[in-house]
Design a protein around this motif. Sequence first.
Motif, PDB file in Angstrom:
ATOM      1  N   PRO A  74      27.731  27.806 -71.596  1.00  0.00           N
ATOM      2  CA  PRO A  74      28.047  29.086 -72.246  1.00  0.00           C
ATOM      3  C   PRO A  74      27.789  29.096 -73.754  1.00  0.00           C
ATOM      4  O   PRO A  74      27.602  30.173 -74.332  1.00  0.00           O
ATOM      5  CB  PRO A  74      29.539  29.267 -71.948  1.00  0.00           C
ATOM      6  N   ASP A  75      27.783  27.937 -74.382  1.00  0.00           N
ATOM      7  CA  ASP A  75      27.510  27.856 -75.821  1.00  0.00           C
ATOM      8  C   ASP A  75      26.035  27.636 -76.120  1.00  0.00           C
ATOM      9  O   ASP A  75      25.662  27.424 -77.279  1.00  0.00           O
ATOM     10  CB  ASP A  75      28.345  26.730 -76.445  1.00  0.00           C
ATOM     11  N   GLY A  76      25.199  27.667 -75.084  1.00  0.00           N
ATOM     12  CA  GLY A  76      23.770  27.493 -75.292  1.00  0.00           C
ATOM     13  C   GLY A  76      23.322  26.053 -75.409  1.00  0.00           C
ATOM     14  O   GLY A  76      22.151  25.793 -75.721  1.00  0.00           O
ATOM     15  N   ARG A  77      24.198  25.112 -75.134  1.00  0.00           N
ATOM     16  CA  ARG A  77      23.842  23.691 -75.237  1.00  0.00           C
ATOM     17  C   ARG A  77      23.110  23.223 -73.984  1.00  0.00           C
ATOM     18  O   ARG A  77      23.448  23.618 -72.873  1.00  0.00           O
ATOM     19  CB  ARG A  77      25.096  22.845 -75.461  1.00  0.00           C
ATOM     20  N   ASP A  78      22.116  22.372 -74.202  1.00  0.00           N
ATOM     21  CA  ASP A  78      21.361  21.808 -73.080  1.00  0.00           C
ATOM     22  C   ASP A  78      22.245  20.949 -72.196  1.00  0.00           C
ATOM     23  O   ASP A  78      23.107  20.200 -72.689  1.00  0.00           O
ATOM     24  CB  ASP A  78      20.200  20.952 -73.591  1.00  0.00           C
ATOM     25  N   GLN A  79      22.012  21.047 -70.904  1.00  0.00           N
ATOM     26  CA  GLN A  79      22.690  20.192 -69.930  1.00  0.00           C
ATOM     27  C   GLN A  79      21.618  19.421 -69.151  1.00  0.00           C
ATOM     28  O   GLN A  79      21.245  19.801 -68.031  1.00  0.00           O
ATOM     29  CB  GLN A  79      23.541  21.046 -68.982  1.00  0.00           C
ATOM     30  N   PRO A  80      21.096  18.334 -69.732  1.00  0.00           N
ATOM     31  CA  PRO A  80      19.990  17.605 -69.076  1.00  0.00           C
ATOM     32  C   PRO A  80      20.384  16.917 -67.784  1.00  0.00           C
ATOM     33  O   PRO A  80      19.508  16.451 -67.050  1.00  0.00           O
ATOM     34  CB  PRO A  80      19.572  16.584 -70.141  1.00  0.00           C
ATOM     35  N   LEU A  81      21.692  16.883 -67.476  1.00  0.00           N
ATOM     36  CA  LEU A  81      22.133  16.327 -66.203  1.00  0.00           C
ATOM     37  C   LEU A  81      22.466  17.423 -65.192  1.00  0.00           C
ATOM     38  O   LEU A  81      23.229  17.216 -64.245  1.00  0.00           O
ATOM     39  CB  LEU A  81      23.331  15.391 -66.402  1.00  0.00           C
ATOM     40  N   VAL A  82      21.884  18.593 -65.404  1.00  0.00           N
ATOM     41  CA  VAL A  82      21.857  19.645 -64.384  1.00  0.00           C
ATOM     42  C   VAL A  82      20.450  20.204 -64.458  1.00  0.00           C
ATOM     43  O   VAL A  82      20.196  21.268 -65.016  1.00  0.00           O
ATOM     44  CB  VAL A  82      22.878  20.768 -64.646  1.00  0.00           C
ATOM     45  N   ALA A  83      19.492  19.469 -63.887  1.00  0.00           N
ATOM     46  CA  ALA A  83      18.088  19.767 -64.144  1.00  0.00           C
ATOM     47  C   ALA A  83      17.193  19.288 -63.016  1.00  0.00           C
ATOM     48  O   ALA A  83      17.596  18.485 -62.169  1.00  0.00           O
ATOM     49  CB  ALA A  83      17.659  19.107 -65.458  1.00  0.00           C
ATOM     50  N   ALA A  84      15.965  19.814 -63.029  1.00  0.00           N
ATOM     51  CA  ALA A  84      14.896  19.339 -62.146  1.00  0.00           C
ATOM     52  C   ALA A  84      13.723  18.933 -63.023  1.00  0.00           C
ATOM     53  O   ALA A  84      13.378  19.640 -63.984  1.00  0.00           O
ATOM     54  CB  ALA A  84      14.476  20.434 -61.166  1.00  0.00           C
ATOM     55  N   TYR A  85      13.114  17.796 -62.711  1.00  0.00           N
ATOM     56  CA  TYR A  85      12.044  17.244 -63.540  1.00  0.00           C
ATOM     57  C   TYR A  85      10.852  16.862 -62.673  1.00  0.00           C
ATOM     58  O   TYR A  85      10.980  16.613 -61.474  1.00  0.00           O
ATOM     59  CB  TYR A  85      12.526  15.985 -64.268  1.00  0.00           C
ATOM     60  N   ARG A  86       9.702  16.769 -63.350  1.00  0.00           N
ATOM     61  CA  ARG A  86       8.541  16.123 -62.739  1.00  0.00           C
ATOM     62  C   ARG A  86       8.767  14.620 -62.879  1.00  0.00           C
ATOM     63  O   ARG A  86       8.877  14.091 -63.986  1.00  0.00           O
ATOM     64  CB  ARG A  86       7.256  16.581 -63.432  1.00  0.00           C
ATOM     65  N   ALA A  87       8.829  13.943 -61.750  1.00  0.00           N
ATOM     66  CA  ALA A  87       9.219  12.531 -61.754  1.00  0.00           C
ATOM     67  C   ALA A  87       8.265  11.683 -62.584  1.00  0.00           C
ATOM     68  O   ALA A  87       8.696  10.757 -63.295  1.00  0.00           O
ATOM     69  CB  ALA A  87       9.296  12.008 -60.326  1.00  0.00           C
ATOM     70  N   ALA A  88       6.971  11.986 -62.523  1.00  0.00           N
ATOM     71  CA  ALA A  88       5.998  11.182 -63.275  1.00  0.00           C
ATOM     72  C   ALA A  88       6.273  11.260 -64.773  1.00  0.00           C
ATOM     73  O   ALA A  88       6.189  10.252 -65.481  1.00  0.00           O
ATOM     74  CB  ALA A  88       4.583  11.663 -62.963  1.00  0.00           C
ATOM     75  N   ARG A  89       6.613  12.465 -65.273  1.00  0.00           N
ATOM     76  CA  ARG A  89       6.895  12.613 -66.699  1.00  0.00           C
ATOM     77  C   ARG A  89       8.187  11.899 -67.074  1.00  0.00           C
ATOM     78  O   ARG A  89       8.294  11.330 -68.175  1.00  0.00           O
ATOM     79  CB  ARG A  89       6.983  14.086 -67.065  1.00  0.00           C
ATOM     80  N   LEU A  90       9.154  11.902 -66.191  1.00  0.00           N
ATOM     81  CA  LEU A  90      10.384  11.156 -66.474  1.00  0.00           C
ATOM     82  C   LEU A  90      10.082   9.671 -66.608  1.00  0.00           C
ATOM     83  O   LEU A  90      10.566   9.006 -67.539  1.00  0.00           O
ATOM     84  CB  LEU A  90      11.402  11.368 -65.356  1.00  0.00           C
ATOM     85  N   ARG A  91       9.296   9.139 -65.690  1.00  0.00           N
ATOM     86  CA  ARG A  91       8.970   7.714 -65.749  1.00  0.00           C
ATOM     87  C   ARG A  91       8.190   7.374 -67.015  1.00  0.00           C
ATOM     88  O   ARG A  91       8.454   6.353 -67.668  1.00  0.00           O
ATOM     89  CB  ARG A  91       8.180   7.313 -64.503  1.00  0.00           C
ATOM     90  N   GLU A  92       7.223   8.214 -67.358  1.00  0.00           N
ATOM     91  CA  GLU A  92       6.449   7.976 -68.572  1.00  0.00           C
ATOM     92  C   GLU A  92       7.342   7.980 -69.808  1.00  0.00           C
ATOM     93  O   GLU A  92       7.208   7.118 -70.700  1.00  0.00           O
ATOM     94  CB  GLU A  92       5.372   9.061 -68.722  1.00  0.00           C
ATOM     95  N   THR A  93       8.249   8.943 -69.869  1.00  0.00           N
ATOM     96  CA  THR A  93       9.109   9.078 -71.049  1.00  0.00           C
ATOM     97  C   THR A  93      10.100   7.927 -71.136  1.00  0.00           C
ATOM     98  O   THR A  93      10.356   7.399 -72.225  1.00  0.00           O
ATOM     99  CB  THR A  93       9.844  10.419 -71.010  1.00  0.00           C
ATOM    100  N   LEU A  94      10.665   7.534 -70.006  1.00  0.00           N
ATOM    101  CA  LEU A  94      11.581   6.391 -70.016  1.00  0.00           C
ATOM    102  C   LEU A  94      10.850   5.114 -70.413  1.00  0.00           C
ATOM    103  O   LEU A  94      11.399   4.281 -71.161  1.00  0.00           O
ATOM    104  CB  LEU A  94      12.226   6.230 -68.638  1.00  0.00           C
ATOM    105  N   ALA A  95       9.612   4.946 -69.969  1.00  0.00           N
ATOM    106  CA  ALA A  95       8.824   3.775 -70.371  1.00  0.00           C
ATOM    107  C   ALA A  95       8.550   3.801 -71.871  1.00  0.00           C
ATOM    108  O   ALA A  95       8.624   2.766 -72.554  1.00  0.00           O
ATOM    109  CB  ALA A  95       7.516   3.731 -69.585  1.00  0.00           C
ATOM    110  N   LEU A  96       8.245   4.992 -72.399  1.00  0.00           N
ATOM    111  CA  LEU A  96       8.003   5.131 -73.832  1.00  0.00           C
ATOM    112  C   LEU A  96       9.239   4.776 -74.647  1.00  0.00           C
ATOM    113  O   LEU A  96       9.162   4.038 -75.643  1.00  0.00           O
ATOM    114  CB  LEU A  96       7.568   6.572 -74.135  1.00  0.00           C
ATOM    115  N   LEU A  97      10.386   5.261 -74.228  1.00  0.00           N
ATOM    116  CA  LEU A  97      11.632   4.961 -74.938  1.00  0.00           C
ATOM    117  C   LEU A  97      11.982   3.481 -74.850  1.00  0.00           C
ATOM    118  O   LEU A  97      12.522   2.896 -75.798  1.00  0.00           O
ATOM    119  CB  LEU A  97      12.771   5.813 -74.364  1.00  0.00           C
TER     120      LEU A  97
END
Length: 322
Positions: free
Chosen positions: A140-163
Amino acid sequence: MTAHQHPGAPGAPGAPGAPGAYDAVVLAGGAARRLGGADKPGVRVGGRPLLDRVLSACATARTTVVVAAPRPVPRPVTWAHEDPPGGGPLAALDAGLRHTTAEHVVVVSADLPFLDAGTVGRLLDTLRAGGADGVLLTDPDGRDQPLVAAYRAARLRETLALLTVRHGSPHGLPLRRLVAELHLTRIADPVASFDCDTWDDIATARARIREHGHVLDEWISAVKDELGIDLDVDTRALLDLARDAAHGVARPAAPLTTFLVGYAAARAGGGPEAVAEAARKAAALAARWAEENGSDAAPPAPTAARADVAPDATPDTRPDAG
């Protein structure tokens, strides 16, 4: 957060090889310090543990991975854990993602009492229709909730590898590091994004599901989970049948009739269609019963031409025949 406003059959969304197949990763660890160290996934809202409610929302996932210590749950899941434990949400996500193979993955925390299948479907549909790396809800305050989401799995893996390359490990990294690297679409949803961090949040959630507009749906969902029933039926039709049986026959007829409808549907092979057909027949019977009970008209008088014929006589059985 304290503010609050209001594996399937072939071809099904969660079936192997289905076009809409997705996996789900549920993060159910954490110390729950704001709950005094309570077992947050096991806290009950509407008679069901928070974790069970989230698993129900992701019931059509091809594979559901829960990152936490194993516990009894109503649906088949794969258990995973970060190594070493206590590494935070990014480390938990990395551990859970290793057990997924679908192109799209729903990522949720285990403290979302109002997450439902409709919201999961909306996240996935928006992701598939657009070009973003992921779709997440905002509170309700406009804050992101990244743990209520759908992602492209390949991009998640790439980003986690980058981090991991940048920081040596995902352990201890905040979720905002992940969000900053992804192109995301946002959907405002103050209800589904509501999470339970405090006992006040738990109390708010428990109060809401007992409101008149929600309690019946919540109860039906809880009963289906408790009985291991995965069946969506027209509850309005069943309620109409129960009302007609109660008013047209007798009040105790309502629960007994709906029970018999369920039994008949099960004998007919189950499924929404079988329930609908059994309910239709019972509703028609209730209507006939009520019509008969409500009719106090006397039988029609004999016509002048046939005054000597008994009401139930055939042409050859007149009282003076012979």
